[in-house]
Design a protein around this motif. Structure first.
Motif, PDB file in Angstrom:
ATOM      1  N   LYS A  26      21.026 -64.714  16.372  1.00 57.80           N
ATOM      2  CA  LYS A  26      21.066 -65.664  17.493  1.00 57.80           C
ATOM      3  C   LYS A  26      20.039 -66.767  17.266  1.00 57.80           C
ATOM      4  CE  LYS A  26      22.700 -62.086  20.254  1.00 57.80           C
ATOM      5  NZ  LYS A  26      22.304 -61.008  21.118  1.00 57.80           N
ATOM      6  N   ASP A 120      37.494 -63.611  11.101  1.00 60.53           N
ATOM      7  CA  ASP A 120      36.603 -64.374  11.989  1.00 60.53           C
ATOM      8  C   ASP A 120      36.433 -63.676  13.334  1.00 60.53           C
ATOM      9  OD1 ASP A 120      36.304 -66.347  10.089  1.00 60.53           O
ATOM     10  OD2 ASP A 120      37.928 -67.577  10.900  1.00 60.53           O
ATOM     11  N   TYR A 121      35.227 -63.856  13.935  1.00 59.51           N
ATOM     12  CA  TYR A 121      35.061 -63.350  15.284  1.00 59.51           C
ATOM     13  C   TYR A 121      35.345 -64.474  16.267  1.00 59.51           C
ATOM     14  CZ  TYR A 121      34.214 -60.522  19.205  1.00 59.51           C
ATOM     15  OH  TYR A 121      34.430 -59.846  20.373  1.00 59.51           O
ATOM     16  N   GLY A 122      36.591 -64.729  16.458  1.00 61.35           N
ATOM     17  CA  GLY A 122      37.057 -65.694  17.439  1.00 61.35           C
ATOM     18  C   GLY A 122      38.521 -65.357  17.640  1.00 61.35           C
ATOM     19  N   THR A 125      41.038 -69.494  14.955  1.00 59.90           N
ATOM     20  CA  THR A 125      40.291 -70.419  14.098  1.00 59.90           C
ATOM     21  C   THR A 125      41.244 -71.548  13.724  1.00 59.90           C
ATOM     22  OG1 THR A 125      38.903 -68.694  13.158  1.00 59.90           O
ATOM     23  CG2 THR A 125      39.111 -70.707  11.880  1.00 59.90           C
ATOM     24  N   PRO A 161      39.009 -60.574  17.798  1.00 56.99           N
ATOM     25  CA  PRO A 161      39.222 -60.330  19.235  1.00 56.99           C
ATOM     26  C   PRO A 161      40.702 -60.393  19.634  1.00 56.99           C
ATOM     27  CG  PRO A 161      37.560 -62.024  18.905  1.00 56.99           C
ATOM     28  CD  PRO A 161      38.149 -61.750  17.569  1.00 56.99           C
ATOM     29  N   GLY A 193      36.179 -68.531  21.123  1.00 53.81           N
ATOM     30  CA  GLY A 193      36.052 -67.186  21.675  1.00 53.81           C
ATOM     31  C   GLY A 193      35.601 -67.223  23.124  1.00 53.81           C
ATOM     32  N   LEU A 196      29.250 -65.905  24.818  1.00 50.33           N
ATOM     33  CA  LEU A 196      28.475 -65.029  23.934  1.00 50.33           C
ATOM     34  C   LEU A 196      28.453 -63.554  24.356  1.00 50.33           C
ATOM     35  CD1 LEU A 196      26.786 -65.533  21.359  1.00 50.33           C
ATOM     36  CD2 LEU A 196      24.779 -65.703  22.839  1.00 50.33           C
ATOM     37  N   SER A 219      31.551 -58.021  22.321  1.00 45.59           N
ATOM     38  CA  SER A 219      31.339 -59.445  22.596  1.00 45.59           C
ATOM     39  C   SER A 219      30.944 -60.140  21.291  1.00 45.59           C
ATOM     40  CB  SER A 219      30.211 -59.612  23.618  1.00 45.59           C
ATOM     41  OG  SER A 219      29.010 -59.131  23.049  1.00 45.59           O
ATOM     42  N   PHE A 220      30.900 -61.443  21.342  1.00 41.53           N
ATOM     43  CA  PHE A 220      30.463 -62.226  20.180  1.00 41.53           C
ATOM     44  C   PHE A 220      29.025 -61.838  19.822  1.00 41.53           C
ATOM     45  CE2 PHE A 220      29.357 -66.574  18.337  1.00 41.53           C
ATOM     46  CZ  PHE A 220      30.048 -66.352  17.163  1.00 41.53           C
ATOM     47  N   SER A 221      28.240 -61.617  20.865  1.00 44.92           N
ATOM     48  CA  SER A 221      26.856 -61.198  20.686  1.00 44.92           C
ATOM     49  C   SER A 221      26.781 -59.871  19.911  1.00 44.92           C
ATOM     50  CB  SER A 221      26.267 -61.053  22.081  1.00 44.92           C
ATOM     51  OG  SER A 221      24.928 -60.912  22.039  1.00 44.92           O
ATOM     52  N   PHE A 223      28.933 -58.819  17.809  1.00 46.51           N
ATOM     53  CA  PHE A 223      29.310 -59.126  16.426  1.00 46.51           C
ATOM     54  C   PHE A 223      28.101 -59.666  15.648  1.00 46.51           C
ATOM     55  CE2 PHE A 223      30.788 -62.634  13.584  1.00 46.51           C
ATOM     56  CZ  PHE A 223      31.354 -61.845  12.592  1.00 46.51           C
TER      57      PHE A 223
END
Ligand code: AKG
Ligand code: FE2
Length: 244
Positions: A26, A120-122, A125, A161, A193, A196, A219-221, A223
């Motif tokens: 982060k 990807d973490y979304g 993309t 996700p 996404g 966070l 969550s993205f966090s 990840f």
């Protein structure tokens, strides 16, 4: 119009391994990125940002590409039978990351891999690239397929996700970038996404006795934490770590 929250450079793991320390992702994300407010009231950027000269252009691109992403997301949610407004607010208020990648021209004897295989973490993309270099895994033949470079075309793929939300109906796309033998290459990956700390779980409408819930929420966090906690080891695939 939602405001894209972050524009920055590639946050892949490799570039940070040489420091020997384990930075907080982060922190990296904040220190290496440029935040812009697209209404023009606030902008914060640093020398790491490649496109300082072109930030208006990048800002406009960010807004337009976000609009496309939200429309595509609505269509995909409709296709899943969830309705185009499913979790509308979470998508609208979600984050957008612009990851700017610059790859050198392939030179003899060097590795041809520009960006190692990953997903990807979304949810979505959207990739704009200056020349060919993207490859995706074809799940049927379990082999790499070159994504042809079409003039003026954007490439769209789904990420982890989406696989979780659809309870496995839609599969994340494993991809990588190879170096182009003819020229250096620039790509801009726009990743969309939830916010966070917003958790993504399988839509309950897609969970039943025949299709029990396959993934734990994340969550993205989560990840980002997963990436940093795996920096010294061969990283375990994040999606696999979510499997029930
Ligand atoms: O440069 C490319 O073709 C792929 C970039 C990518 O996968 C990423 O930034 O996540
Ligand atoms: Fe990617």
């Amino acid at each position: 119009m939602p405001t894209p929250s972050v524009i920055g450079c590639n946050i892949g793991q490799k570039s940070h391994q040489s420091t020997g320390k384990r930075p907080s992702y982060k922190t990296l994300l904040q220190s290496r990125t440029t935040e812009i407010n697209l209404c023009g009231r606030k902008s914060r950027h640093n020398s790491f940002f490649l496109f300082t000269e072109s930030r208006d252009c990048m800002g406009n691109f960010a807004v337009e590409v976000r609009r496309v992403a939200l429309q595509l997301m609505g269509a995909i949610l409709e296709g899943l039978g969830l309705g185009k407004d499913y979790e509308h607010d979470k998508f609208e208020e979600g984050l957008q990351l612009l990851s700017v990648n610059r790859y050198p021209k392939e030179s003899e004897g060097d590795s041809t891999i520009g960006l190692a295989a990953h997903s990807d973490y979304g949810f979505l993309t959207i990739l704009l690239a200056s020349s060919q270099g993207l490859e995706v895994v074809d799940r049927n033949s379990d082999s790499w397929k070159v994504v042809p470079q079409l003039p003026h075309a954007l490439h769209v793929h789904v990420g982890d996700p989406m696989e979780v939300l659809s309870n496995g109906k839609i599969k994340t796309v494993v991809h990588r970038a190879v170096l182009n033998p003819k020229e250096a290459r620039v790509s801009i990956a726009s990743i969309h996404g939830f916010a966070l700390d917003e958790k993504v779980s399988s839509a309950k409408e897609l969970v039943n006795e025949q299709n029990p819930e396959k993934y734990n929420e994340s969550s993205f966090s989560d990840f980002l934490d997963h990436l940093t906690s795996n920096m010294d080891k061969k990283p375990r695939n994040f999606l696999e770590s979510l499997r029930k």
